[in-house]
Scaffold this active site. Structure first.
Site, short mmCIF file in Angstrom:
data_model
loop_
_atom_site.label_atom_id
_atom_site.label_comp_id
_atom_site.label_asym_id
_atom_site.label_seq_id
_atom_site.Cartn_x
_atom_site.Cartn_y
_atom_site.Cartn_z
CG ASN A 174 -1.77 1.13 1.40
OD1 ASN A 174 -2.31 1.71 0.34
ND2 ASN A 174 -1.63 1.79 2.54
CG HIS A 208 -0.55 6.12 4.59
ND1 HIS A 208 -1.91 6.11 4.80
CD2 HIS A 208 -0.03 6.82 5.69
CE1 HIS A 208 -2.14 7.09 5.65
NE2 HIS A 208 -1.16 7.40 6.42
CB SER A 215 5.32 5.27 4.35
OG SER A 215 5.47 6.22 4.84
CG ASP A 224 -2.51 3.19 6.76
OD1 ASP A 224 -2.44 2.73 5.89
OD2 ASP A 224 -3.27 4.29 7.31
#
Ligand code: GAR
Length: 192
Positions: A110, A112, A139, A148
C-alpha cells in the site's frame, strides 16, 4: 494471460482518481521494468483511474462495494483467475479484512501519504501541518491486519514550508508517491 513472460504479475486496487495507478502503468511499460499490471479493480464504479487501465488495454473491473464481505469475495474470485505475484493498493480507500489477506495468500503493498508510523489513517496532511511538523512524506508498506502498520518498504520525505497549506503539501507528497511506488515495488519484488 501475461504479455511479458518473466515479469512479475501484479493487480492494482484503486478507489478514485488513479494518479498512482497512472505512474505504475507508465513505469511498467519500460522495457526493463520487473512487473506488468494484469488487472485493475475499483470499488468505485465511477473511478476516473479506471480510464488509465482502459487506455492501456489492461483488464479493469468496477466491483460495487455494497459491503466488505461481498466486495472481498467477488474480488478474490477475480484475483484467483490470474497467477499473481503481488497486489498493490493505490489510493484504495477501503480496509481489507484479515480473512481477505489470508485467503489471497500473496503479498499486498500500500502507499500512504505520510511518514509512517506517523499519521496513519486519513487527513494526514492537515494533521502534520497542525502539529507543526518539519517534514511530511510518503511511505510504501506491506499490508497486514493492522491499519497502515506493515513493514515499510520505502519512504521519502519532503520539507513542510511555512507557506504550505494542505493543498500544496498534498501536491508535493503526491509527486513523491509517483516516484517511490514503482521503485518500492521493484525493491520488494527483487527480494521476494
Ligand atoms: C494518494 O495520495 C494515496 O497515497 C492516498 O490516496 C491518494 C490517491 O490518489 N491513499 C490513502 O490515503 C490510503 N490510505 P490517486 O488516486 O491519484 O493515486
Amino acid at each position: 494471460m501475461e504479455k511479458y513472460p518473466g515479469k512479475k504479475k501484479i493487480a492494482v486496487f484503486i478507489s478514485g482518481r488513479g494518479s498512482n495507478l497512472k505512474s505504475l502503468i507508465k513505469f511498467s511499460k519500460k522495457k526493463n521494468s520487473l512487473f506488468e499490471i494484469l488487472l485493475v479493480v475499483s470499488n468505485n464504479l465511477k473511478a476516473g483511474g479506471l480510464n488509465y487501465a482502459k487506455k492501456s488495454k489492461i483488464k479493469n473491473f468496477g466491483i460495487r462495494y455494497s459491503n466488505k464481505t461481498k466486495f472481498e469475495s467477488q474480488s478474490l474470485k477475480l484475483l484467483k483467475q490470474y497467477d499473481l505475484d503481488l497486489l498493490c493498493l493505490a489510493g484504495f480507500m477501503k480496509i481489507l479484512s484479515s480473512s481477505f489477506i489470508k485467503k489471497f495468500s500473496k503479498p499486498i503493498l500500500n502507499i500512504h501519504p505520510s511518514l509512517l508510523p506517523k499519521y496513519k489513517g486519513l487527513n494526514t496532511h492537515s494533521r502534520a501541518i497542525k502539529n507543526k511538523e518539519k517534514f511530511a512524506g510518503a511511505s510504501v508498506h506491506k499490508v497486514n491486519q493492522k491499519l497502515d502498520s506493515g513493514k515499510i518498504i520505502l519512504q521519502k520525505k519532503v520539507k513542510i514550508l511555512k507557506k504550505d497549506n494542505v493543498r500544496s503539501l498534498k501536491k508535493k507528497v503526491l509527486k513523491i508517491e509517483h516516484e517511490i511506488y514503482p521503485k518500492a515495488i521493484e525493491k520488494f519484488l527483487t527480494n521476494l
